[in-house]
Write a protein that holds these residues in place. Structure first.
Motif, mmCIF file in Angstrom:
data_model
loop_
_atom_site.group_PDB
_atom_site.id
_atom_site.type_symbol
_atom_site.label_atom_id
_atom_site.label_comp_id
_atom_site.label_asym_id
_atom_site.label_seq_id
_atom_site.Cartn_x
_atom_site.Cartn_y
_atom_site.Cartn_z
ATOM 1 N N ALA A 1 15.219 1.352 11.298
ATOM 2 C CA ALA A 1 15.298 0.328 10.245
ATOM 3 C C ALA A 1 13.952 0.114 9.556
ATOM 4 O O ALA A 1 13.878 -0.031 8.339
ATOM 5 C CB ALA A 1 15.808 -0.982 10.834
ATOM 6 N N PHE A 2 12.875 0.078 10.320
ATOM 7 C CA PHE A 2 11.618 -0.398 9.749
ATOM 8 C C PHE A 2 10.430 0.551 9.902
ATOM 9 O O PHE A 2 9.307 0.203 9.531
ATOM 10 C CB PHE A 2 11.268 -1.765 10.371
ATOM 11 C CG PHE A 2 12.351 -2.784 10.162
ATOM 12 C CD1 PHE A 2 12.633 -3.257 8.895
ATOM 13 C CD2 PHE A 2 13.109 -3.257 11.225
ATOM 14 C CE1 PHE A 2 13.641 -4.195 8.680
ATOM 15 C CE2 PHE A 2 14.121 -4.197 11.026
ATOM 16 C CZ PHE A 2 14.384 -4.658 9.753
ATOM 17 N N GLY A 3 10.676 1.721 10.465
ATOM 18 C CA GLY A 3 9.582 2.668 10.684
ATOM 19 C C GLY A 3 8.835 3.012 9.401
ATOM 20 O O GLY A 3 7.610 3.112 9.377
ATOM 21 N N THR A 4 9.611 3.172 8.327
ATOM 22 C CA THR A 4 8.984 3.531 7.054
ATOM 23 C C THR A 4 7.952 2.478 6.653
ATOM 24 O O THR A 4 6.883 2.805 6.154
ATOM 25 C CB THR A 4 10.066 3.641 5.954
ATOM 26 O OG1 THR A 4 11.097 4.486 6.439
ATOM 27 C CG2 THR A 4 9.488 4.205 4.683
ATOM 28 N N GLN A 5 8.298 1.224 6.910
ATOM 29 C CA GLN A 5 7.383 0.148 6.543
ATOM 30 C C GLN A 5 6.080 0.254 7.339
ATOM 31 O O GLN A 5 4.997 0.015 6.804
ATOM 32 C CB GLN A 5 8.061 -1.206 6.787
ATOM 33 C CG GLN A 5 7.265 -2.398 6.302
ATOM 34 C CD GLN A 5 7.148 -2.434 4.784
ATOM 35 O OE1 GLN A 5 7.792 -1.655 4.078
ATOM 36 N NE2 GLN A 5 6.310 -3.320 4.285
ATOM 37 N N LEU A 6 6.177 0.622 8.606
ATOM 38 C CA LEU A 6 4.965 0.771 9.415
ATOM 39 C C LEU A 6 4.085 1.880 8.832
ATOM 40 O O LEU A 6 2.859 1.768 8.789
ATOM 41 C CB LEU A 6 5.315 1.118 10.857
ATOM 42 C CG LEU A 6 6.123 0.087 11.651
ATOM 43 C CD1 LEU A 6 6.299 0.553 13.089
ATOM 44 C CD2 LEU A 6 5.438 -1.273 11.629
ATOM 45 N N LYS A 7 4.731 2.942 8.371
ATOM 46 C CA LYS A 7 3.955 4.057 7.818
ATOM 47 C C LYS A 7 3.303 3.679 6.486
ATOM 48 O O LYS A 7 2.178 4.057 6.220
ATOM 49 C CB LYS A 7 4.830 5.299 7.712
ATOM 50 C CG LYS A 7 5.139 5.863 9.101
ATOM 51 C CD LYS A 7 5.897 7.165 9.073
ATOM 52 C CE LYS A 7 7.361 6.934 8.846
ATOM 53 N NZ LYS A 7 8.184 8.125 9.138
ATOM 54 N N TYR A 8 4.022 2.891 5.702
ATOM 55 C CA TYR A 8 3.378 2.366 4.489
ATOM 56 C C TYR A 8 2.144 1.554 4.880
ATOM 57 O O TYR A 8 1.124 1.590 4.217
ATOM 58 C CB TYR A 8 4.326 1.462 3.699
ATOM 59 C CG TYR A 8 5.301 2.202 2.831
ATOM 60 C CD1 TYR A 8 4.862 3.127 1.891
ATOM 61 C CD2 TYR A 8 6.667 1.974 2.947
ATOM 62 C CE1 TYR A 8 5.762 3.819 1.097
ATOM 63 C CE2 TYR A 8 7.581 2.659 2.161
ATOM 64 C CZ TYR A 8 7.125 3.574 1.239
ATOM 65 O OH TYR A 8 8.007 4.260 0.467
ATOM 66 N N GLY A 9 2.295 0.826 5.983
ATOM 67 C CA GLY A 9 1.194 -0.005 6.468
ATOM 68 C C GLY A 9 -0.030 0.817 6.820
ATOM 69 O O GLY A 9 -1.166 0.423 6.557
ATOM 70 N N LEU A 10 0.205 1.987 7.405
ATOM 71 C CA LEU A 10 -0.919 2.858 7.751
ATOM 72 C C LEU A 10 -1.664 3.286 6.496
ATOM 73 O O LEU A 10 -2.885 3.405 6.461
ATOM 74 C CB LEU A 10 -0.403 4.114 8.449
ATOM 75 C CG LEU A 10 -0.278 4.090 9.954
ATOM 76 C CD1 LEU A 10 0.208 5.443 10.445
ATOM 77 C CD2 LEU A 10 -1.603 3.754 10.611
ATOM 78 N N TYR A 11 -0.868 3.535 5.474
ATOM 79 C CA TYR A 11 -1.428 4.072 4.244
ATOM 80 C C TYR A 11 -2.103 2.986 3.409
ATOM 81 O O TYR A 11 -3.110 3.229 2.751
ATOM 82 C CB TYR A 11 -0.284 4.725 3.463
ATOM 83 C CG TYR A 11 -0.659 5.215 2.099
ATOM 84 C CD1 TYR A 11 -1.583 6.244 1.955
ATOM 85 C CD2 TYR A 11 -0.108 4.632 0.967
ATOM 86 C CE1 TYR A 11 -1.939 6.696 0.702
ATOM 87 C CE2 TYR A 11 -0.459 5.077 -0.289
ATOM 88 C CZ TYR A 11 -1.383 6.104 -0.417
ATOM 89 O OH TYR A 11 -1.731 6.534 -1.656
ATOM 90 N N ALA A 12 -1.554 1.784 3.483
ATOM 91 C CA ALA A 12 -2.031 0.706 2.619
ATOM 92 C C ALA A 12 -3.465 0.286 2.944
ATOM 93 O O ALA A 12 -3.958 0.549 4.044
ATOM 94 C CB ALA A 12 -1.109 -0.499 2.759
ATOM 95 N N ASP A 13 -4.094 -0.349 2.018
ATOM 96 C CA ASP A 13 -5.439 -0.912 2.200
ATOM 97 C C ASP A 13 -6.419 0.094 2.798
ATOM 98 O O ASP A 13 -7.164 -0.218 3.724
ATOM 99 C CB ASP A 13 -5.378 -2.171 3.087
ATOM 100 C CG ASP A 13 -4.436 -3.207 2.511
ATOM 101 O OD1 ASP A 13 -4.335 -3.279 1.275
ATOM 102 O OD2 ASP A 13 -3.781 -3.927 3.287
ATOM 103 N N TYR A 14 -6.376 1.299 2.294
ATOM 104 C CA TYR A 14 -7.315 2.349 2.725
ATOM 105 C C TYR A 14 -7.325 2.572 4.228
ATOM 106 O O TYR A 14 -8.361 2.806 4.845
ATOM 107 C CB TYR A 14 -8.728 2.032 2.236
ATOM 108 C CG TYR A 14 -8.757 1.813 0.758
ATOM 109 C CD1 TYR A 14 -8.699 2.888 -0.124
ATOM 110 C CD2 TYR A 14 -8.793 0.526 0.239
ATOM 111 C CE1 TYR A 14 -8.664 2.691 -1.487
ATOM 112 C CE2 TYR A 14 -8.766 0.313 -1.135
ATOM 113 C CZ TYR A 14 -8.703 1.410 -1.991
ATOM 114 O OH TYR A 14 -8.664 1.210 -3.336
ATOM 115 N N GLY A 15 -6.158 2.449 4.825
ATOM 116 C CA GLY A 15 -6.073 2.756 6.250
ATOM 117 C C GLY A 15 -6.664 1.706 7.175
ATOM 118 O O GLY A 15 -6.926 1.980 8.344
ATOM 119 N N MET A 16 -6.840 0.508 6.642
ATOM 120 C CA MET A 16 -7.456 -0.565 7.421
ATOM 121 C C MET A 16 -6.691 -0.957 8.681
ATOM 122 O O MET A 16 -7.254 -1.535 9.593
ATOM 123 C CB MET A 16 -7.544 -1.811 6.546
ATOM 124 C CG MET A 16 -8.920 -2.285 6.291
ATOM 125 S SD MET A 16 -8.805 -3.667 5.144
ATOM 126 C CE MET A 16 -8.132 -4.947 6.195
#
Ligand code: ADP
Length: 635
Positions: free
Chosen positions: A389-404
């Protein structure tokens, strides 16, 4: 009076309600009470910021009035009420249009249950039990009240309400119940025991009192002790407990109660995957009750979705969706925070800078991360459901904010892999790495199948290495931001020098490539700009060709970026046409270079087109390629 017509969509829904075979018709009461509670919330919020609205919290109530003689049930609130225009637009058109759009033509059988169960259908659900509905409403501060009335699909009327029909602000919904049938006893909804049971089942935690006059019995004072006589009398009673469930100790609340609370309050039709409760005292004093849903709401990956937790100050709701409490990558979490340290009339702007709130947000983030990690370790199947359900969101999170957010997320993401059909974490991959393996290999593709059949992937897997399959657009970007995991860099097997060979082998390939430089230049010229180089390779297993790329943009990223809006003149990968040195085609090309340059041109273009197809890239001029191939066939 002239009847007004419902909007088309509303009509469909209405029709569905009226002819409903839904077995839980009782939910209409929950919907009406929830509307009443929302209406009081609205007025209450206004009173926090608007000095002209002065009401005492204790004054708010929702009232049920069953009337057996008239066969009507009234649900009344003293909330914000509606103006004439609002009555018309709120009840004449379906408010939850999003939900209906989503399941457009689903007015029959199983689908019906889906809509009703999944979204609740608000006000209209009352038509499941009523033959006529009258709504009288007076907006807060307004002089006049208005009366809306409808018996179903043939329309509704609006007229000024009589003077005594509603004396205070708020809304009164009167249901004229349908006649009983063999299957449905609608008159039950007038019985005290039934109404009590429904309130306790669905609306126990509603924040405002739900009151009803109930019949009690007492001994007549003038009757003798030894021969008591009884008399009935009416007493006003509050039917819901209103005690916030999160105030109770964890051990006193059953899982089902949390689930029921979640489903009712956050309008989900499934029990949550996980309930997280956090209570702290000390630096900051708060209780959090959080839920991880079992599946993504239909609008989760869209702009419509609003993240946030409910925020209470000592049991009093001050904000419905406080976005500051959740990082984007945990935006799927639903729930609430109740803190004694927050001021009641804190404004949205002030909240953004509130140190206390920041502190809570940080602690929640850690807690959610820990809970997910524990789920991953101890309840793998559950985690897989969550991740779906939400894995994609976690991966967006990795990518967002320059990997912060690397630290928070790198151990929560999973990928498909060549090792097994089960998705794997990066940690698990590393634990399986071959001795001497330095890098984490991956390949991007449209599907597991396609990725696993990429020539280079076959070669690397053939040598005993594990390859991660990146199947979602965001995957490669996420890994790029991550850069490395546990000291191991990521290596795209389609792009990078794989460095799997002995020095000797490398040297021989290099020599061979140098020797064939003229051949490659000729081929590159023949292909015309599509590739920046042609070369031999020994990494293709038994396959003749493939496209690899050099530089920061891989062919897969080119595809992804090309799909984004405004990407017409797109970013392109620097592509290399690789030819398998050990495949008979290599010898054939060398011969043609000496004997038949015209044919070599055609071969080059066909090989390039085939290689593009293998990599999932399209061919710009397919008919030309088809002509070339048939030309060869006829030769
Ligand atoms: P929803 O509650 O999901 O928005 P409904 O069909 O139940 O959908 O209600 C439509 C709208 O009518 C609500 O959004 C609200 O604006 C208005 N409404 C319904 N009931 C009340 C009420 N008791 N008081 C004030 N407004 C109400």
């Amino acid at each position: 009076m002239a009847k007004k017509q419902f909007k088309t969509e509303s009509k469909k829904l209405l029709d569905m309600m009226i002819n409903s075979i839904y077995t839980h018709k009782e939910i209409f009461l929950r919907e009406l009470i929830s509307n009443a509670s929302d209406a009081i919330d609205k007025l209450y919020f206004r009173s926090l910021t608007d000095g002209s609205v002065s009401l005492n919290r204790g004054d708010y109530e929702i009232r049920l009035v069953p009337d057996k003689a008239a066969r009507t049930l009234i649900v009344r609130d003293n909330g914000c009420g509606m103006t004439k225009e609002e009555l018309e637009s709120n009840l004449g058109t379906i408010a939850k249009s999003g939900s209906f759009d989503f399941k457009k033509e689903g007015a029959v059988g199983g689908e019906e249950v889906d809509i009703i169960g999944q979204f609740g259908v608000g006000f209209y659900s009352a038509f499941m039990v009523s033959e006529k509905i009258t709504v009288i409403s007076r907006a807060y501060g307004a002089e006049e009240a208005w009366k809306w009335e409808s018996s179903g699909v043939d329309g509704y009327t609006i007229e000024p309400a009589g003077e005594n029909e509603l004396e205070h602000n708020g809304t009164l919904v009167k249901l004229a119940l349908r006649p009983d049938t063999d299957d449905e006893k609608y008159s039950e909804f007038l019985e005290e025991y039934r109404l009590r049971a429904l309130v306790s089942k669905y609306s126990d935690y509603v924040r405002y009192p739900i009151r009803m006059m109930v019949k009690k019995s007492r001994r007549r004072e003038d009757s003798p002790e030894d021969k008591p006589e009884y008399e009935d009398y009416l007493e006003d009673e509050t039917l819901n407990r209103m005690t916030p469930i999160w105030k109770k100790p964890r051990t006193e609340v059953k899982d089902e109660e949390y689930a029921a609370f979640y489903e009712e309050q956050f309008r989900d039709f499934e029990a949550p995957l996980k309930v997280i409760r956090q209570k702290t005292e000390g630096v900051s004093d708060y209780t959090a009750l959080l839920f991880i849903p079992a599946s993504a709401p239909y609008n989760y990956y869209s702009r419509d979705y609003e993240k946030g937790l409910r925020l209470y100050s000592s049991g009093v709701l001050i904000m419905d969706k406080c976005a500051e409490l959740l990082p984007d990558y945990f935006s799927f979490v639903r729930g609430l925070v109740d803190s004694a340290d927050l001021s009641l009339n804190i404004s949205r702007e002030m909240l953004q800078h509130d140190r206390q709130l920041k502190h809570i947000a940080k602690a929640l983030e850690t807690k959610i991360g820990d809970e997910l990690k524990a789920m991953l370790e101890n309840e793998r199947d559950k985690y897989k459901t969550f991740y779906k359900a939400f894995g994609t969101q976690l991966k967006y999170g990795l990518y967002a904010d320059y990997g912060m957010h690397k630290a928070a997320l790198q151990d929560l993401v999973m990928f498909e892999s060549s090792a097994s059909d089960e998705p794997t974490t990066l940690g698990e991959y590393v634990s399986r790495m071959k001795e001497g393996q330095k890098k984490i290999f991956y390949a991007a593709g449209e599907s597991r199948e396609q990725a696993s059949l990429l020539p280079r992937v076959e070669a690397v897997v053939g040598k005993g290495f594990e390859v991660l399959y990146l199947l979602e657009d965001v995957d490669e970007f996420a890994l790029m931001m991550l850069h490395e995991y546990g000291g191991h860099e990521f290596s795209n097997v389609m792009t990078d020098e794989l460095d799997l060979d002995s020095d000797e082998e490398k040297e021989s390939l290099k020599l061979e490539n140098e020797k064939s430089k003229d051949l490659f230049d000729f081929m590159k010229e023949a292909i015309g700009g599509e590739v920046s180089a042609v070369r031999f390779t020994n990494t293709l297993s038994g396959h003749p060709v493939c496209i690899s790329s050099e530089g920061a943009v891989s062919t897969n990223m080119e595809k992804t970026l090309g799909r984004m809006p405004g990407a017409e003149n797109g970013i392109k990968a620097e592509k290399i046409l690789e030819i398998n040195r050990d495949h008979p085609i290599a010898g054939r090309l060398k011969t043609l270079f000496i004997e038949d340059k015209e044919k070599l041109k055609d071969y080059s273009r066909i090989l390039c087109a085939s290689a593009r197809l293998i990599s999932g890239l399209s061919i710009e001029n397919p008919s030309e390629v088809a002509d070339l191939i048939t030309g060869l066939m006829l030769n």
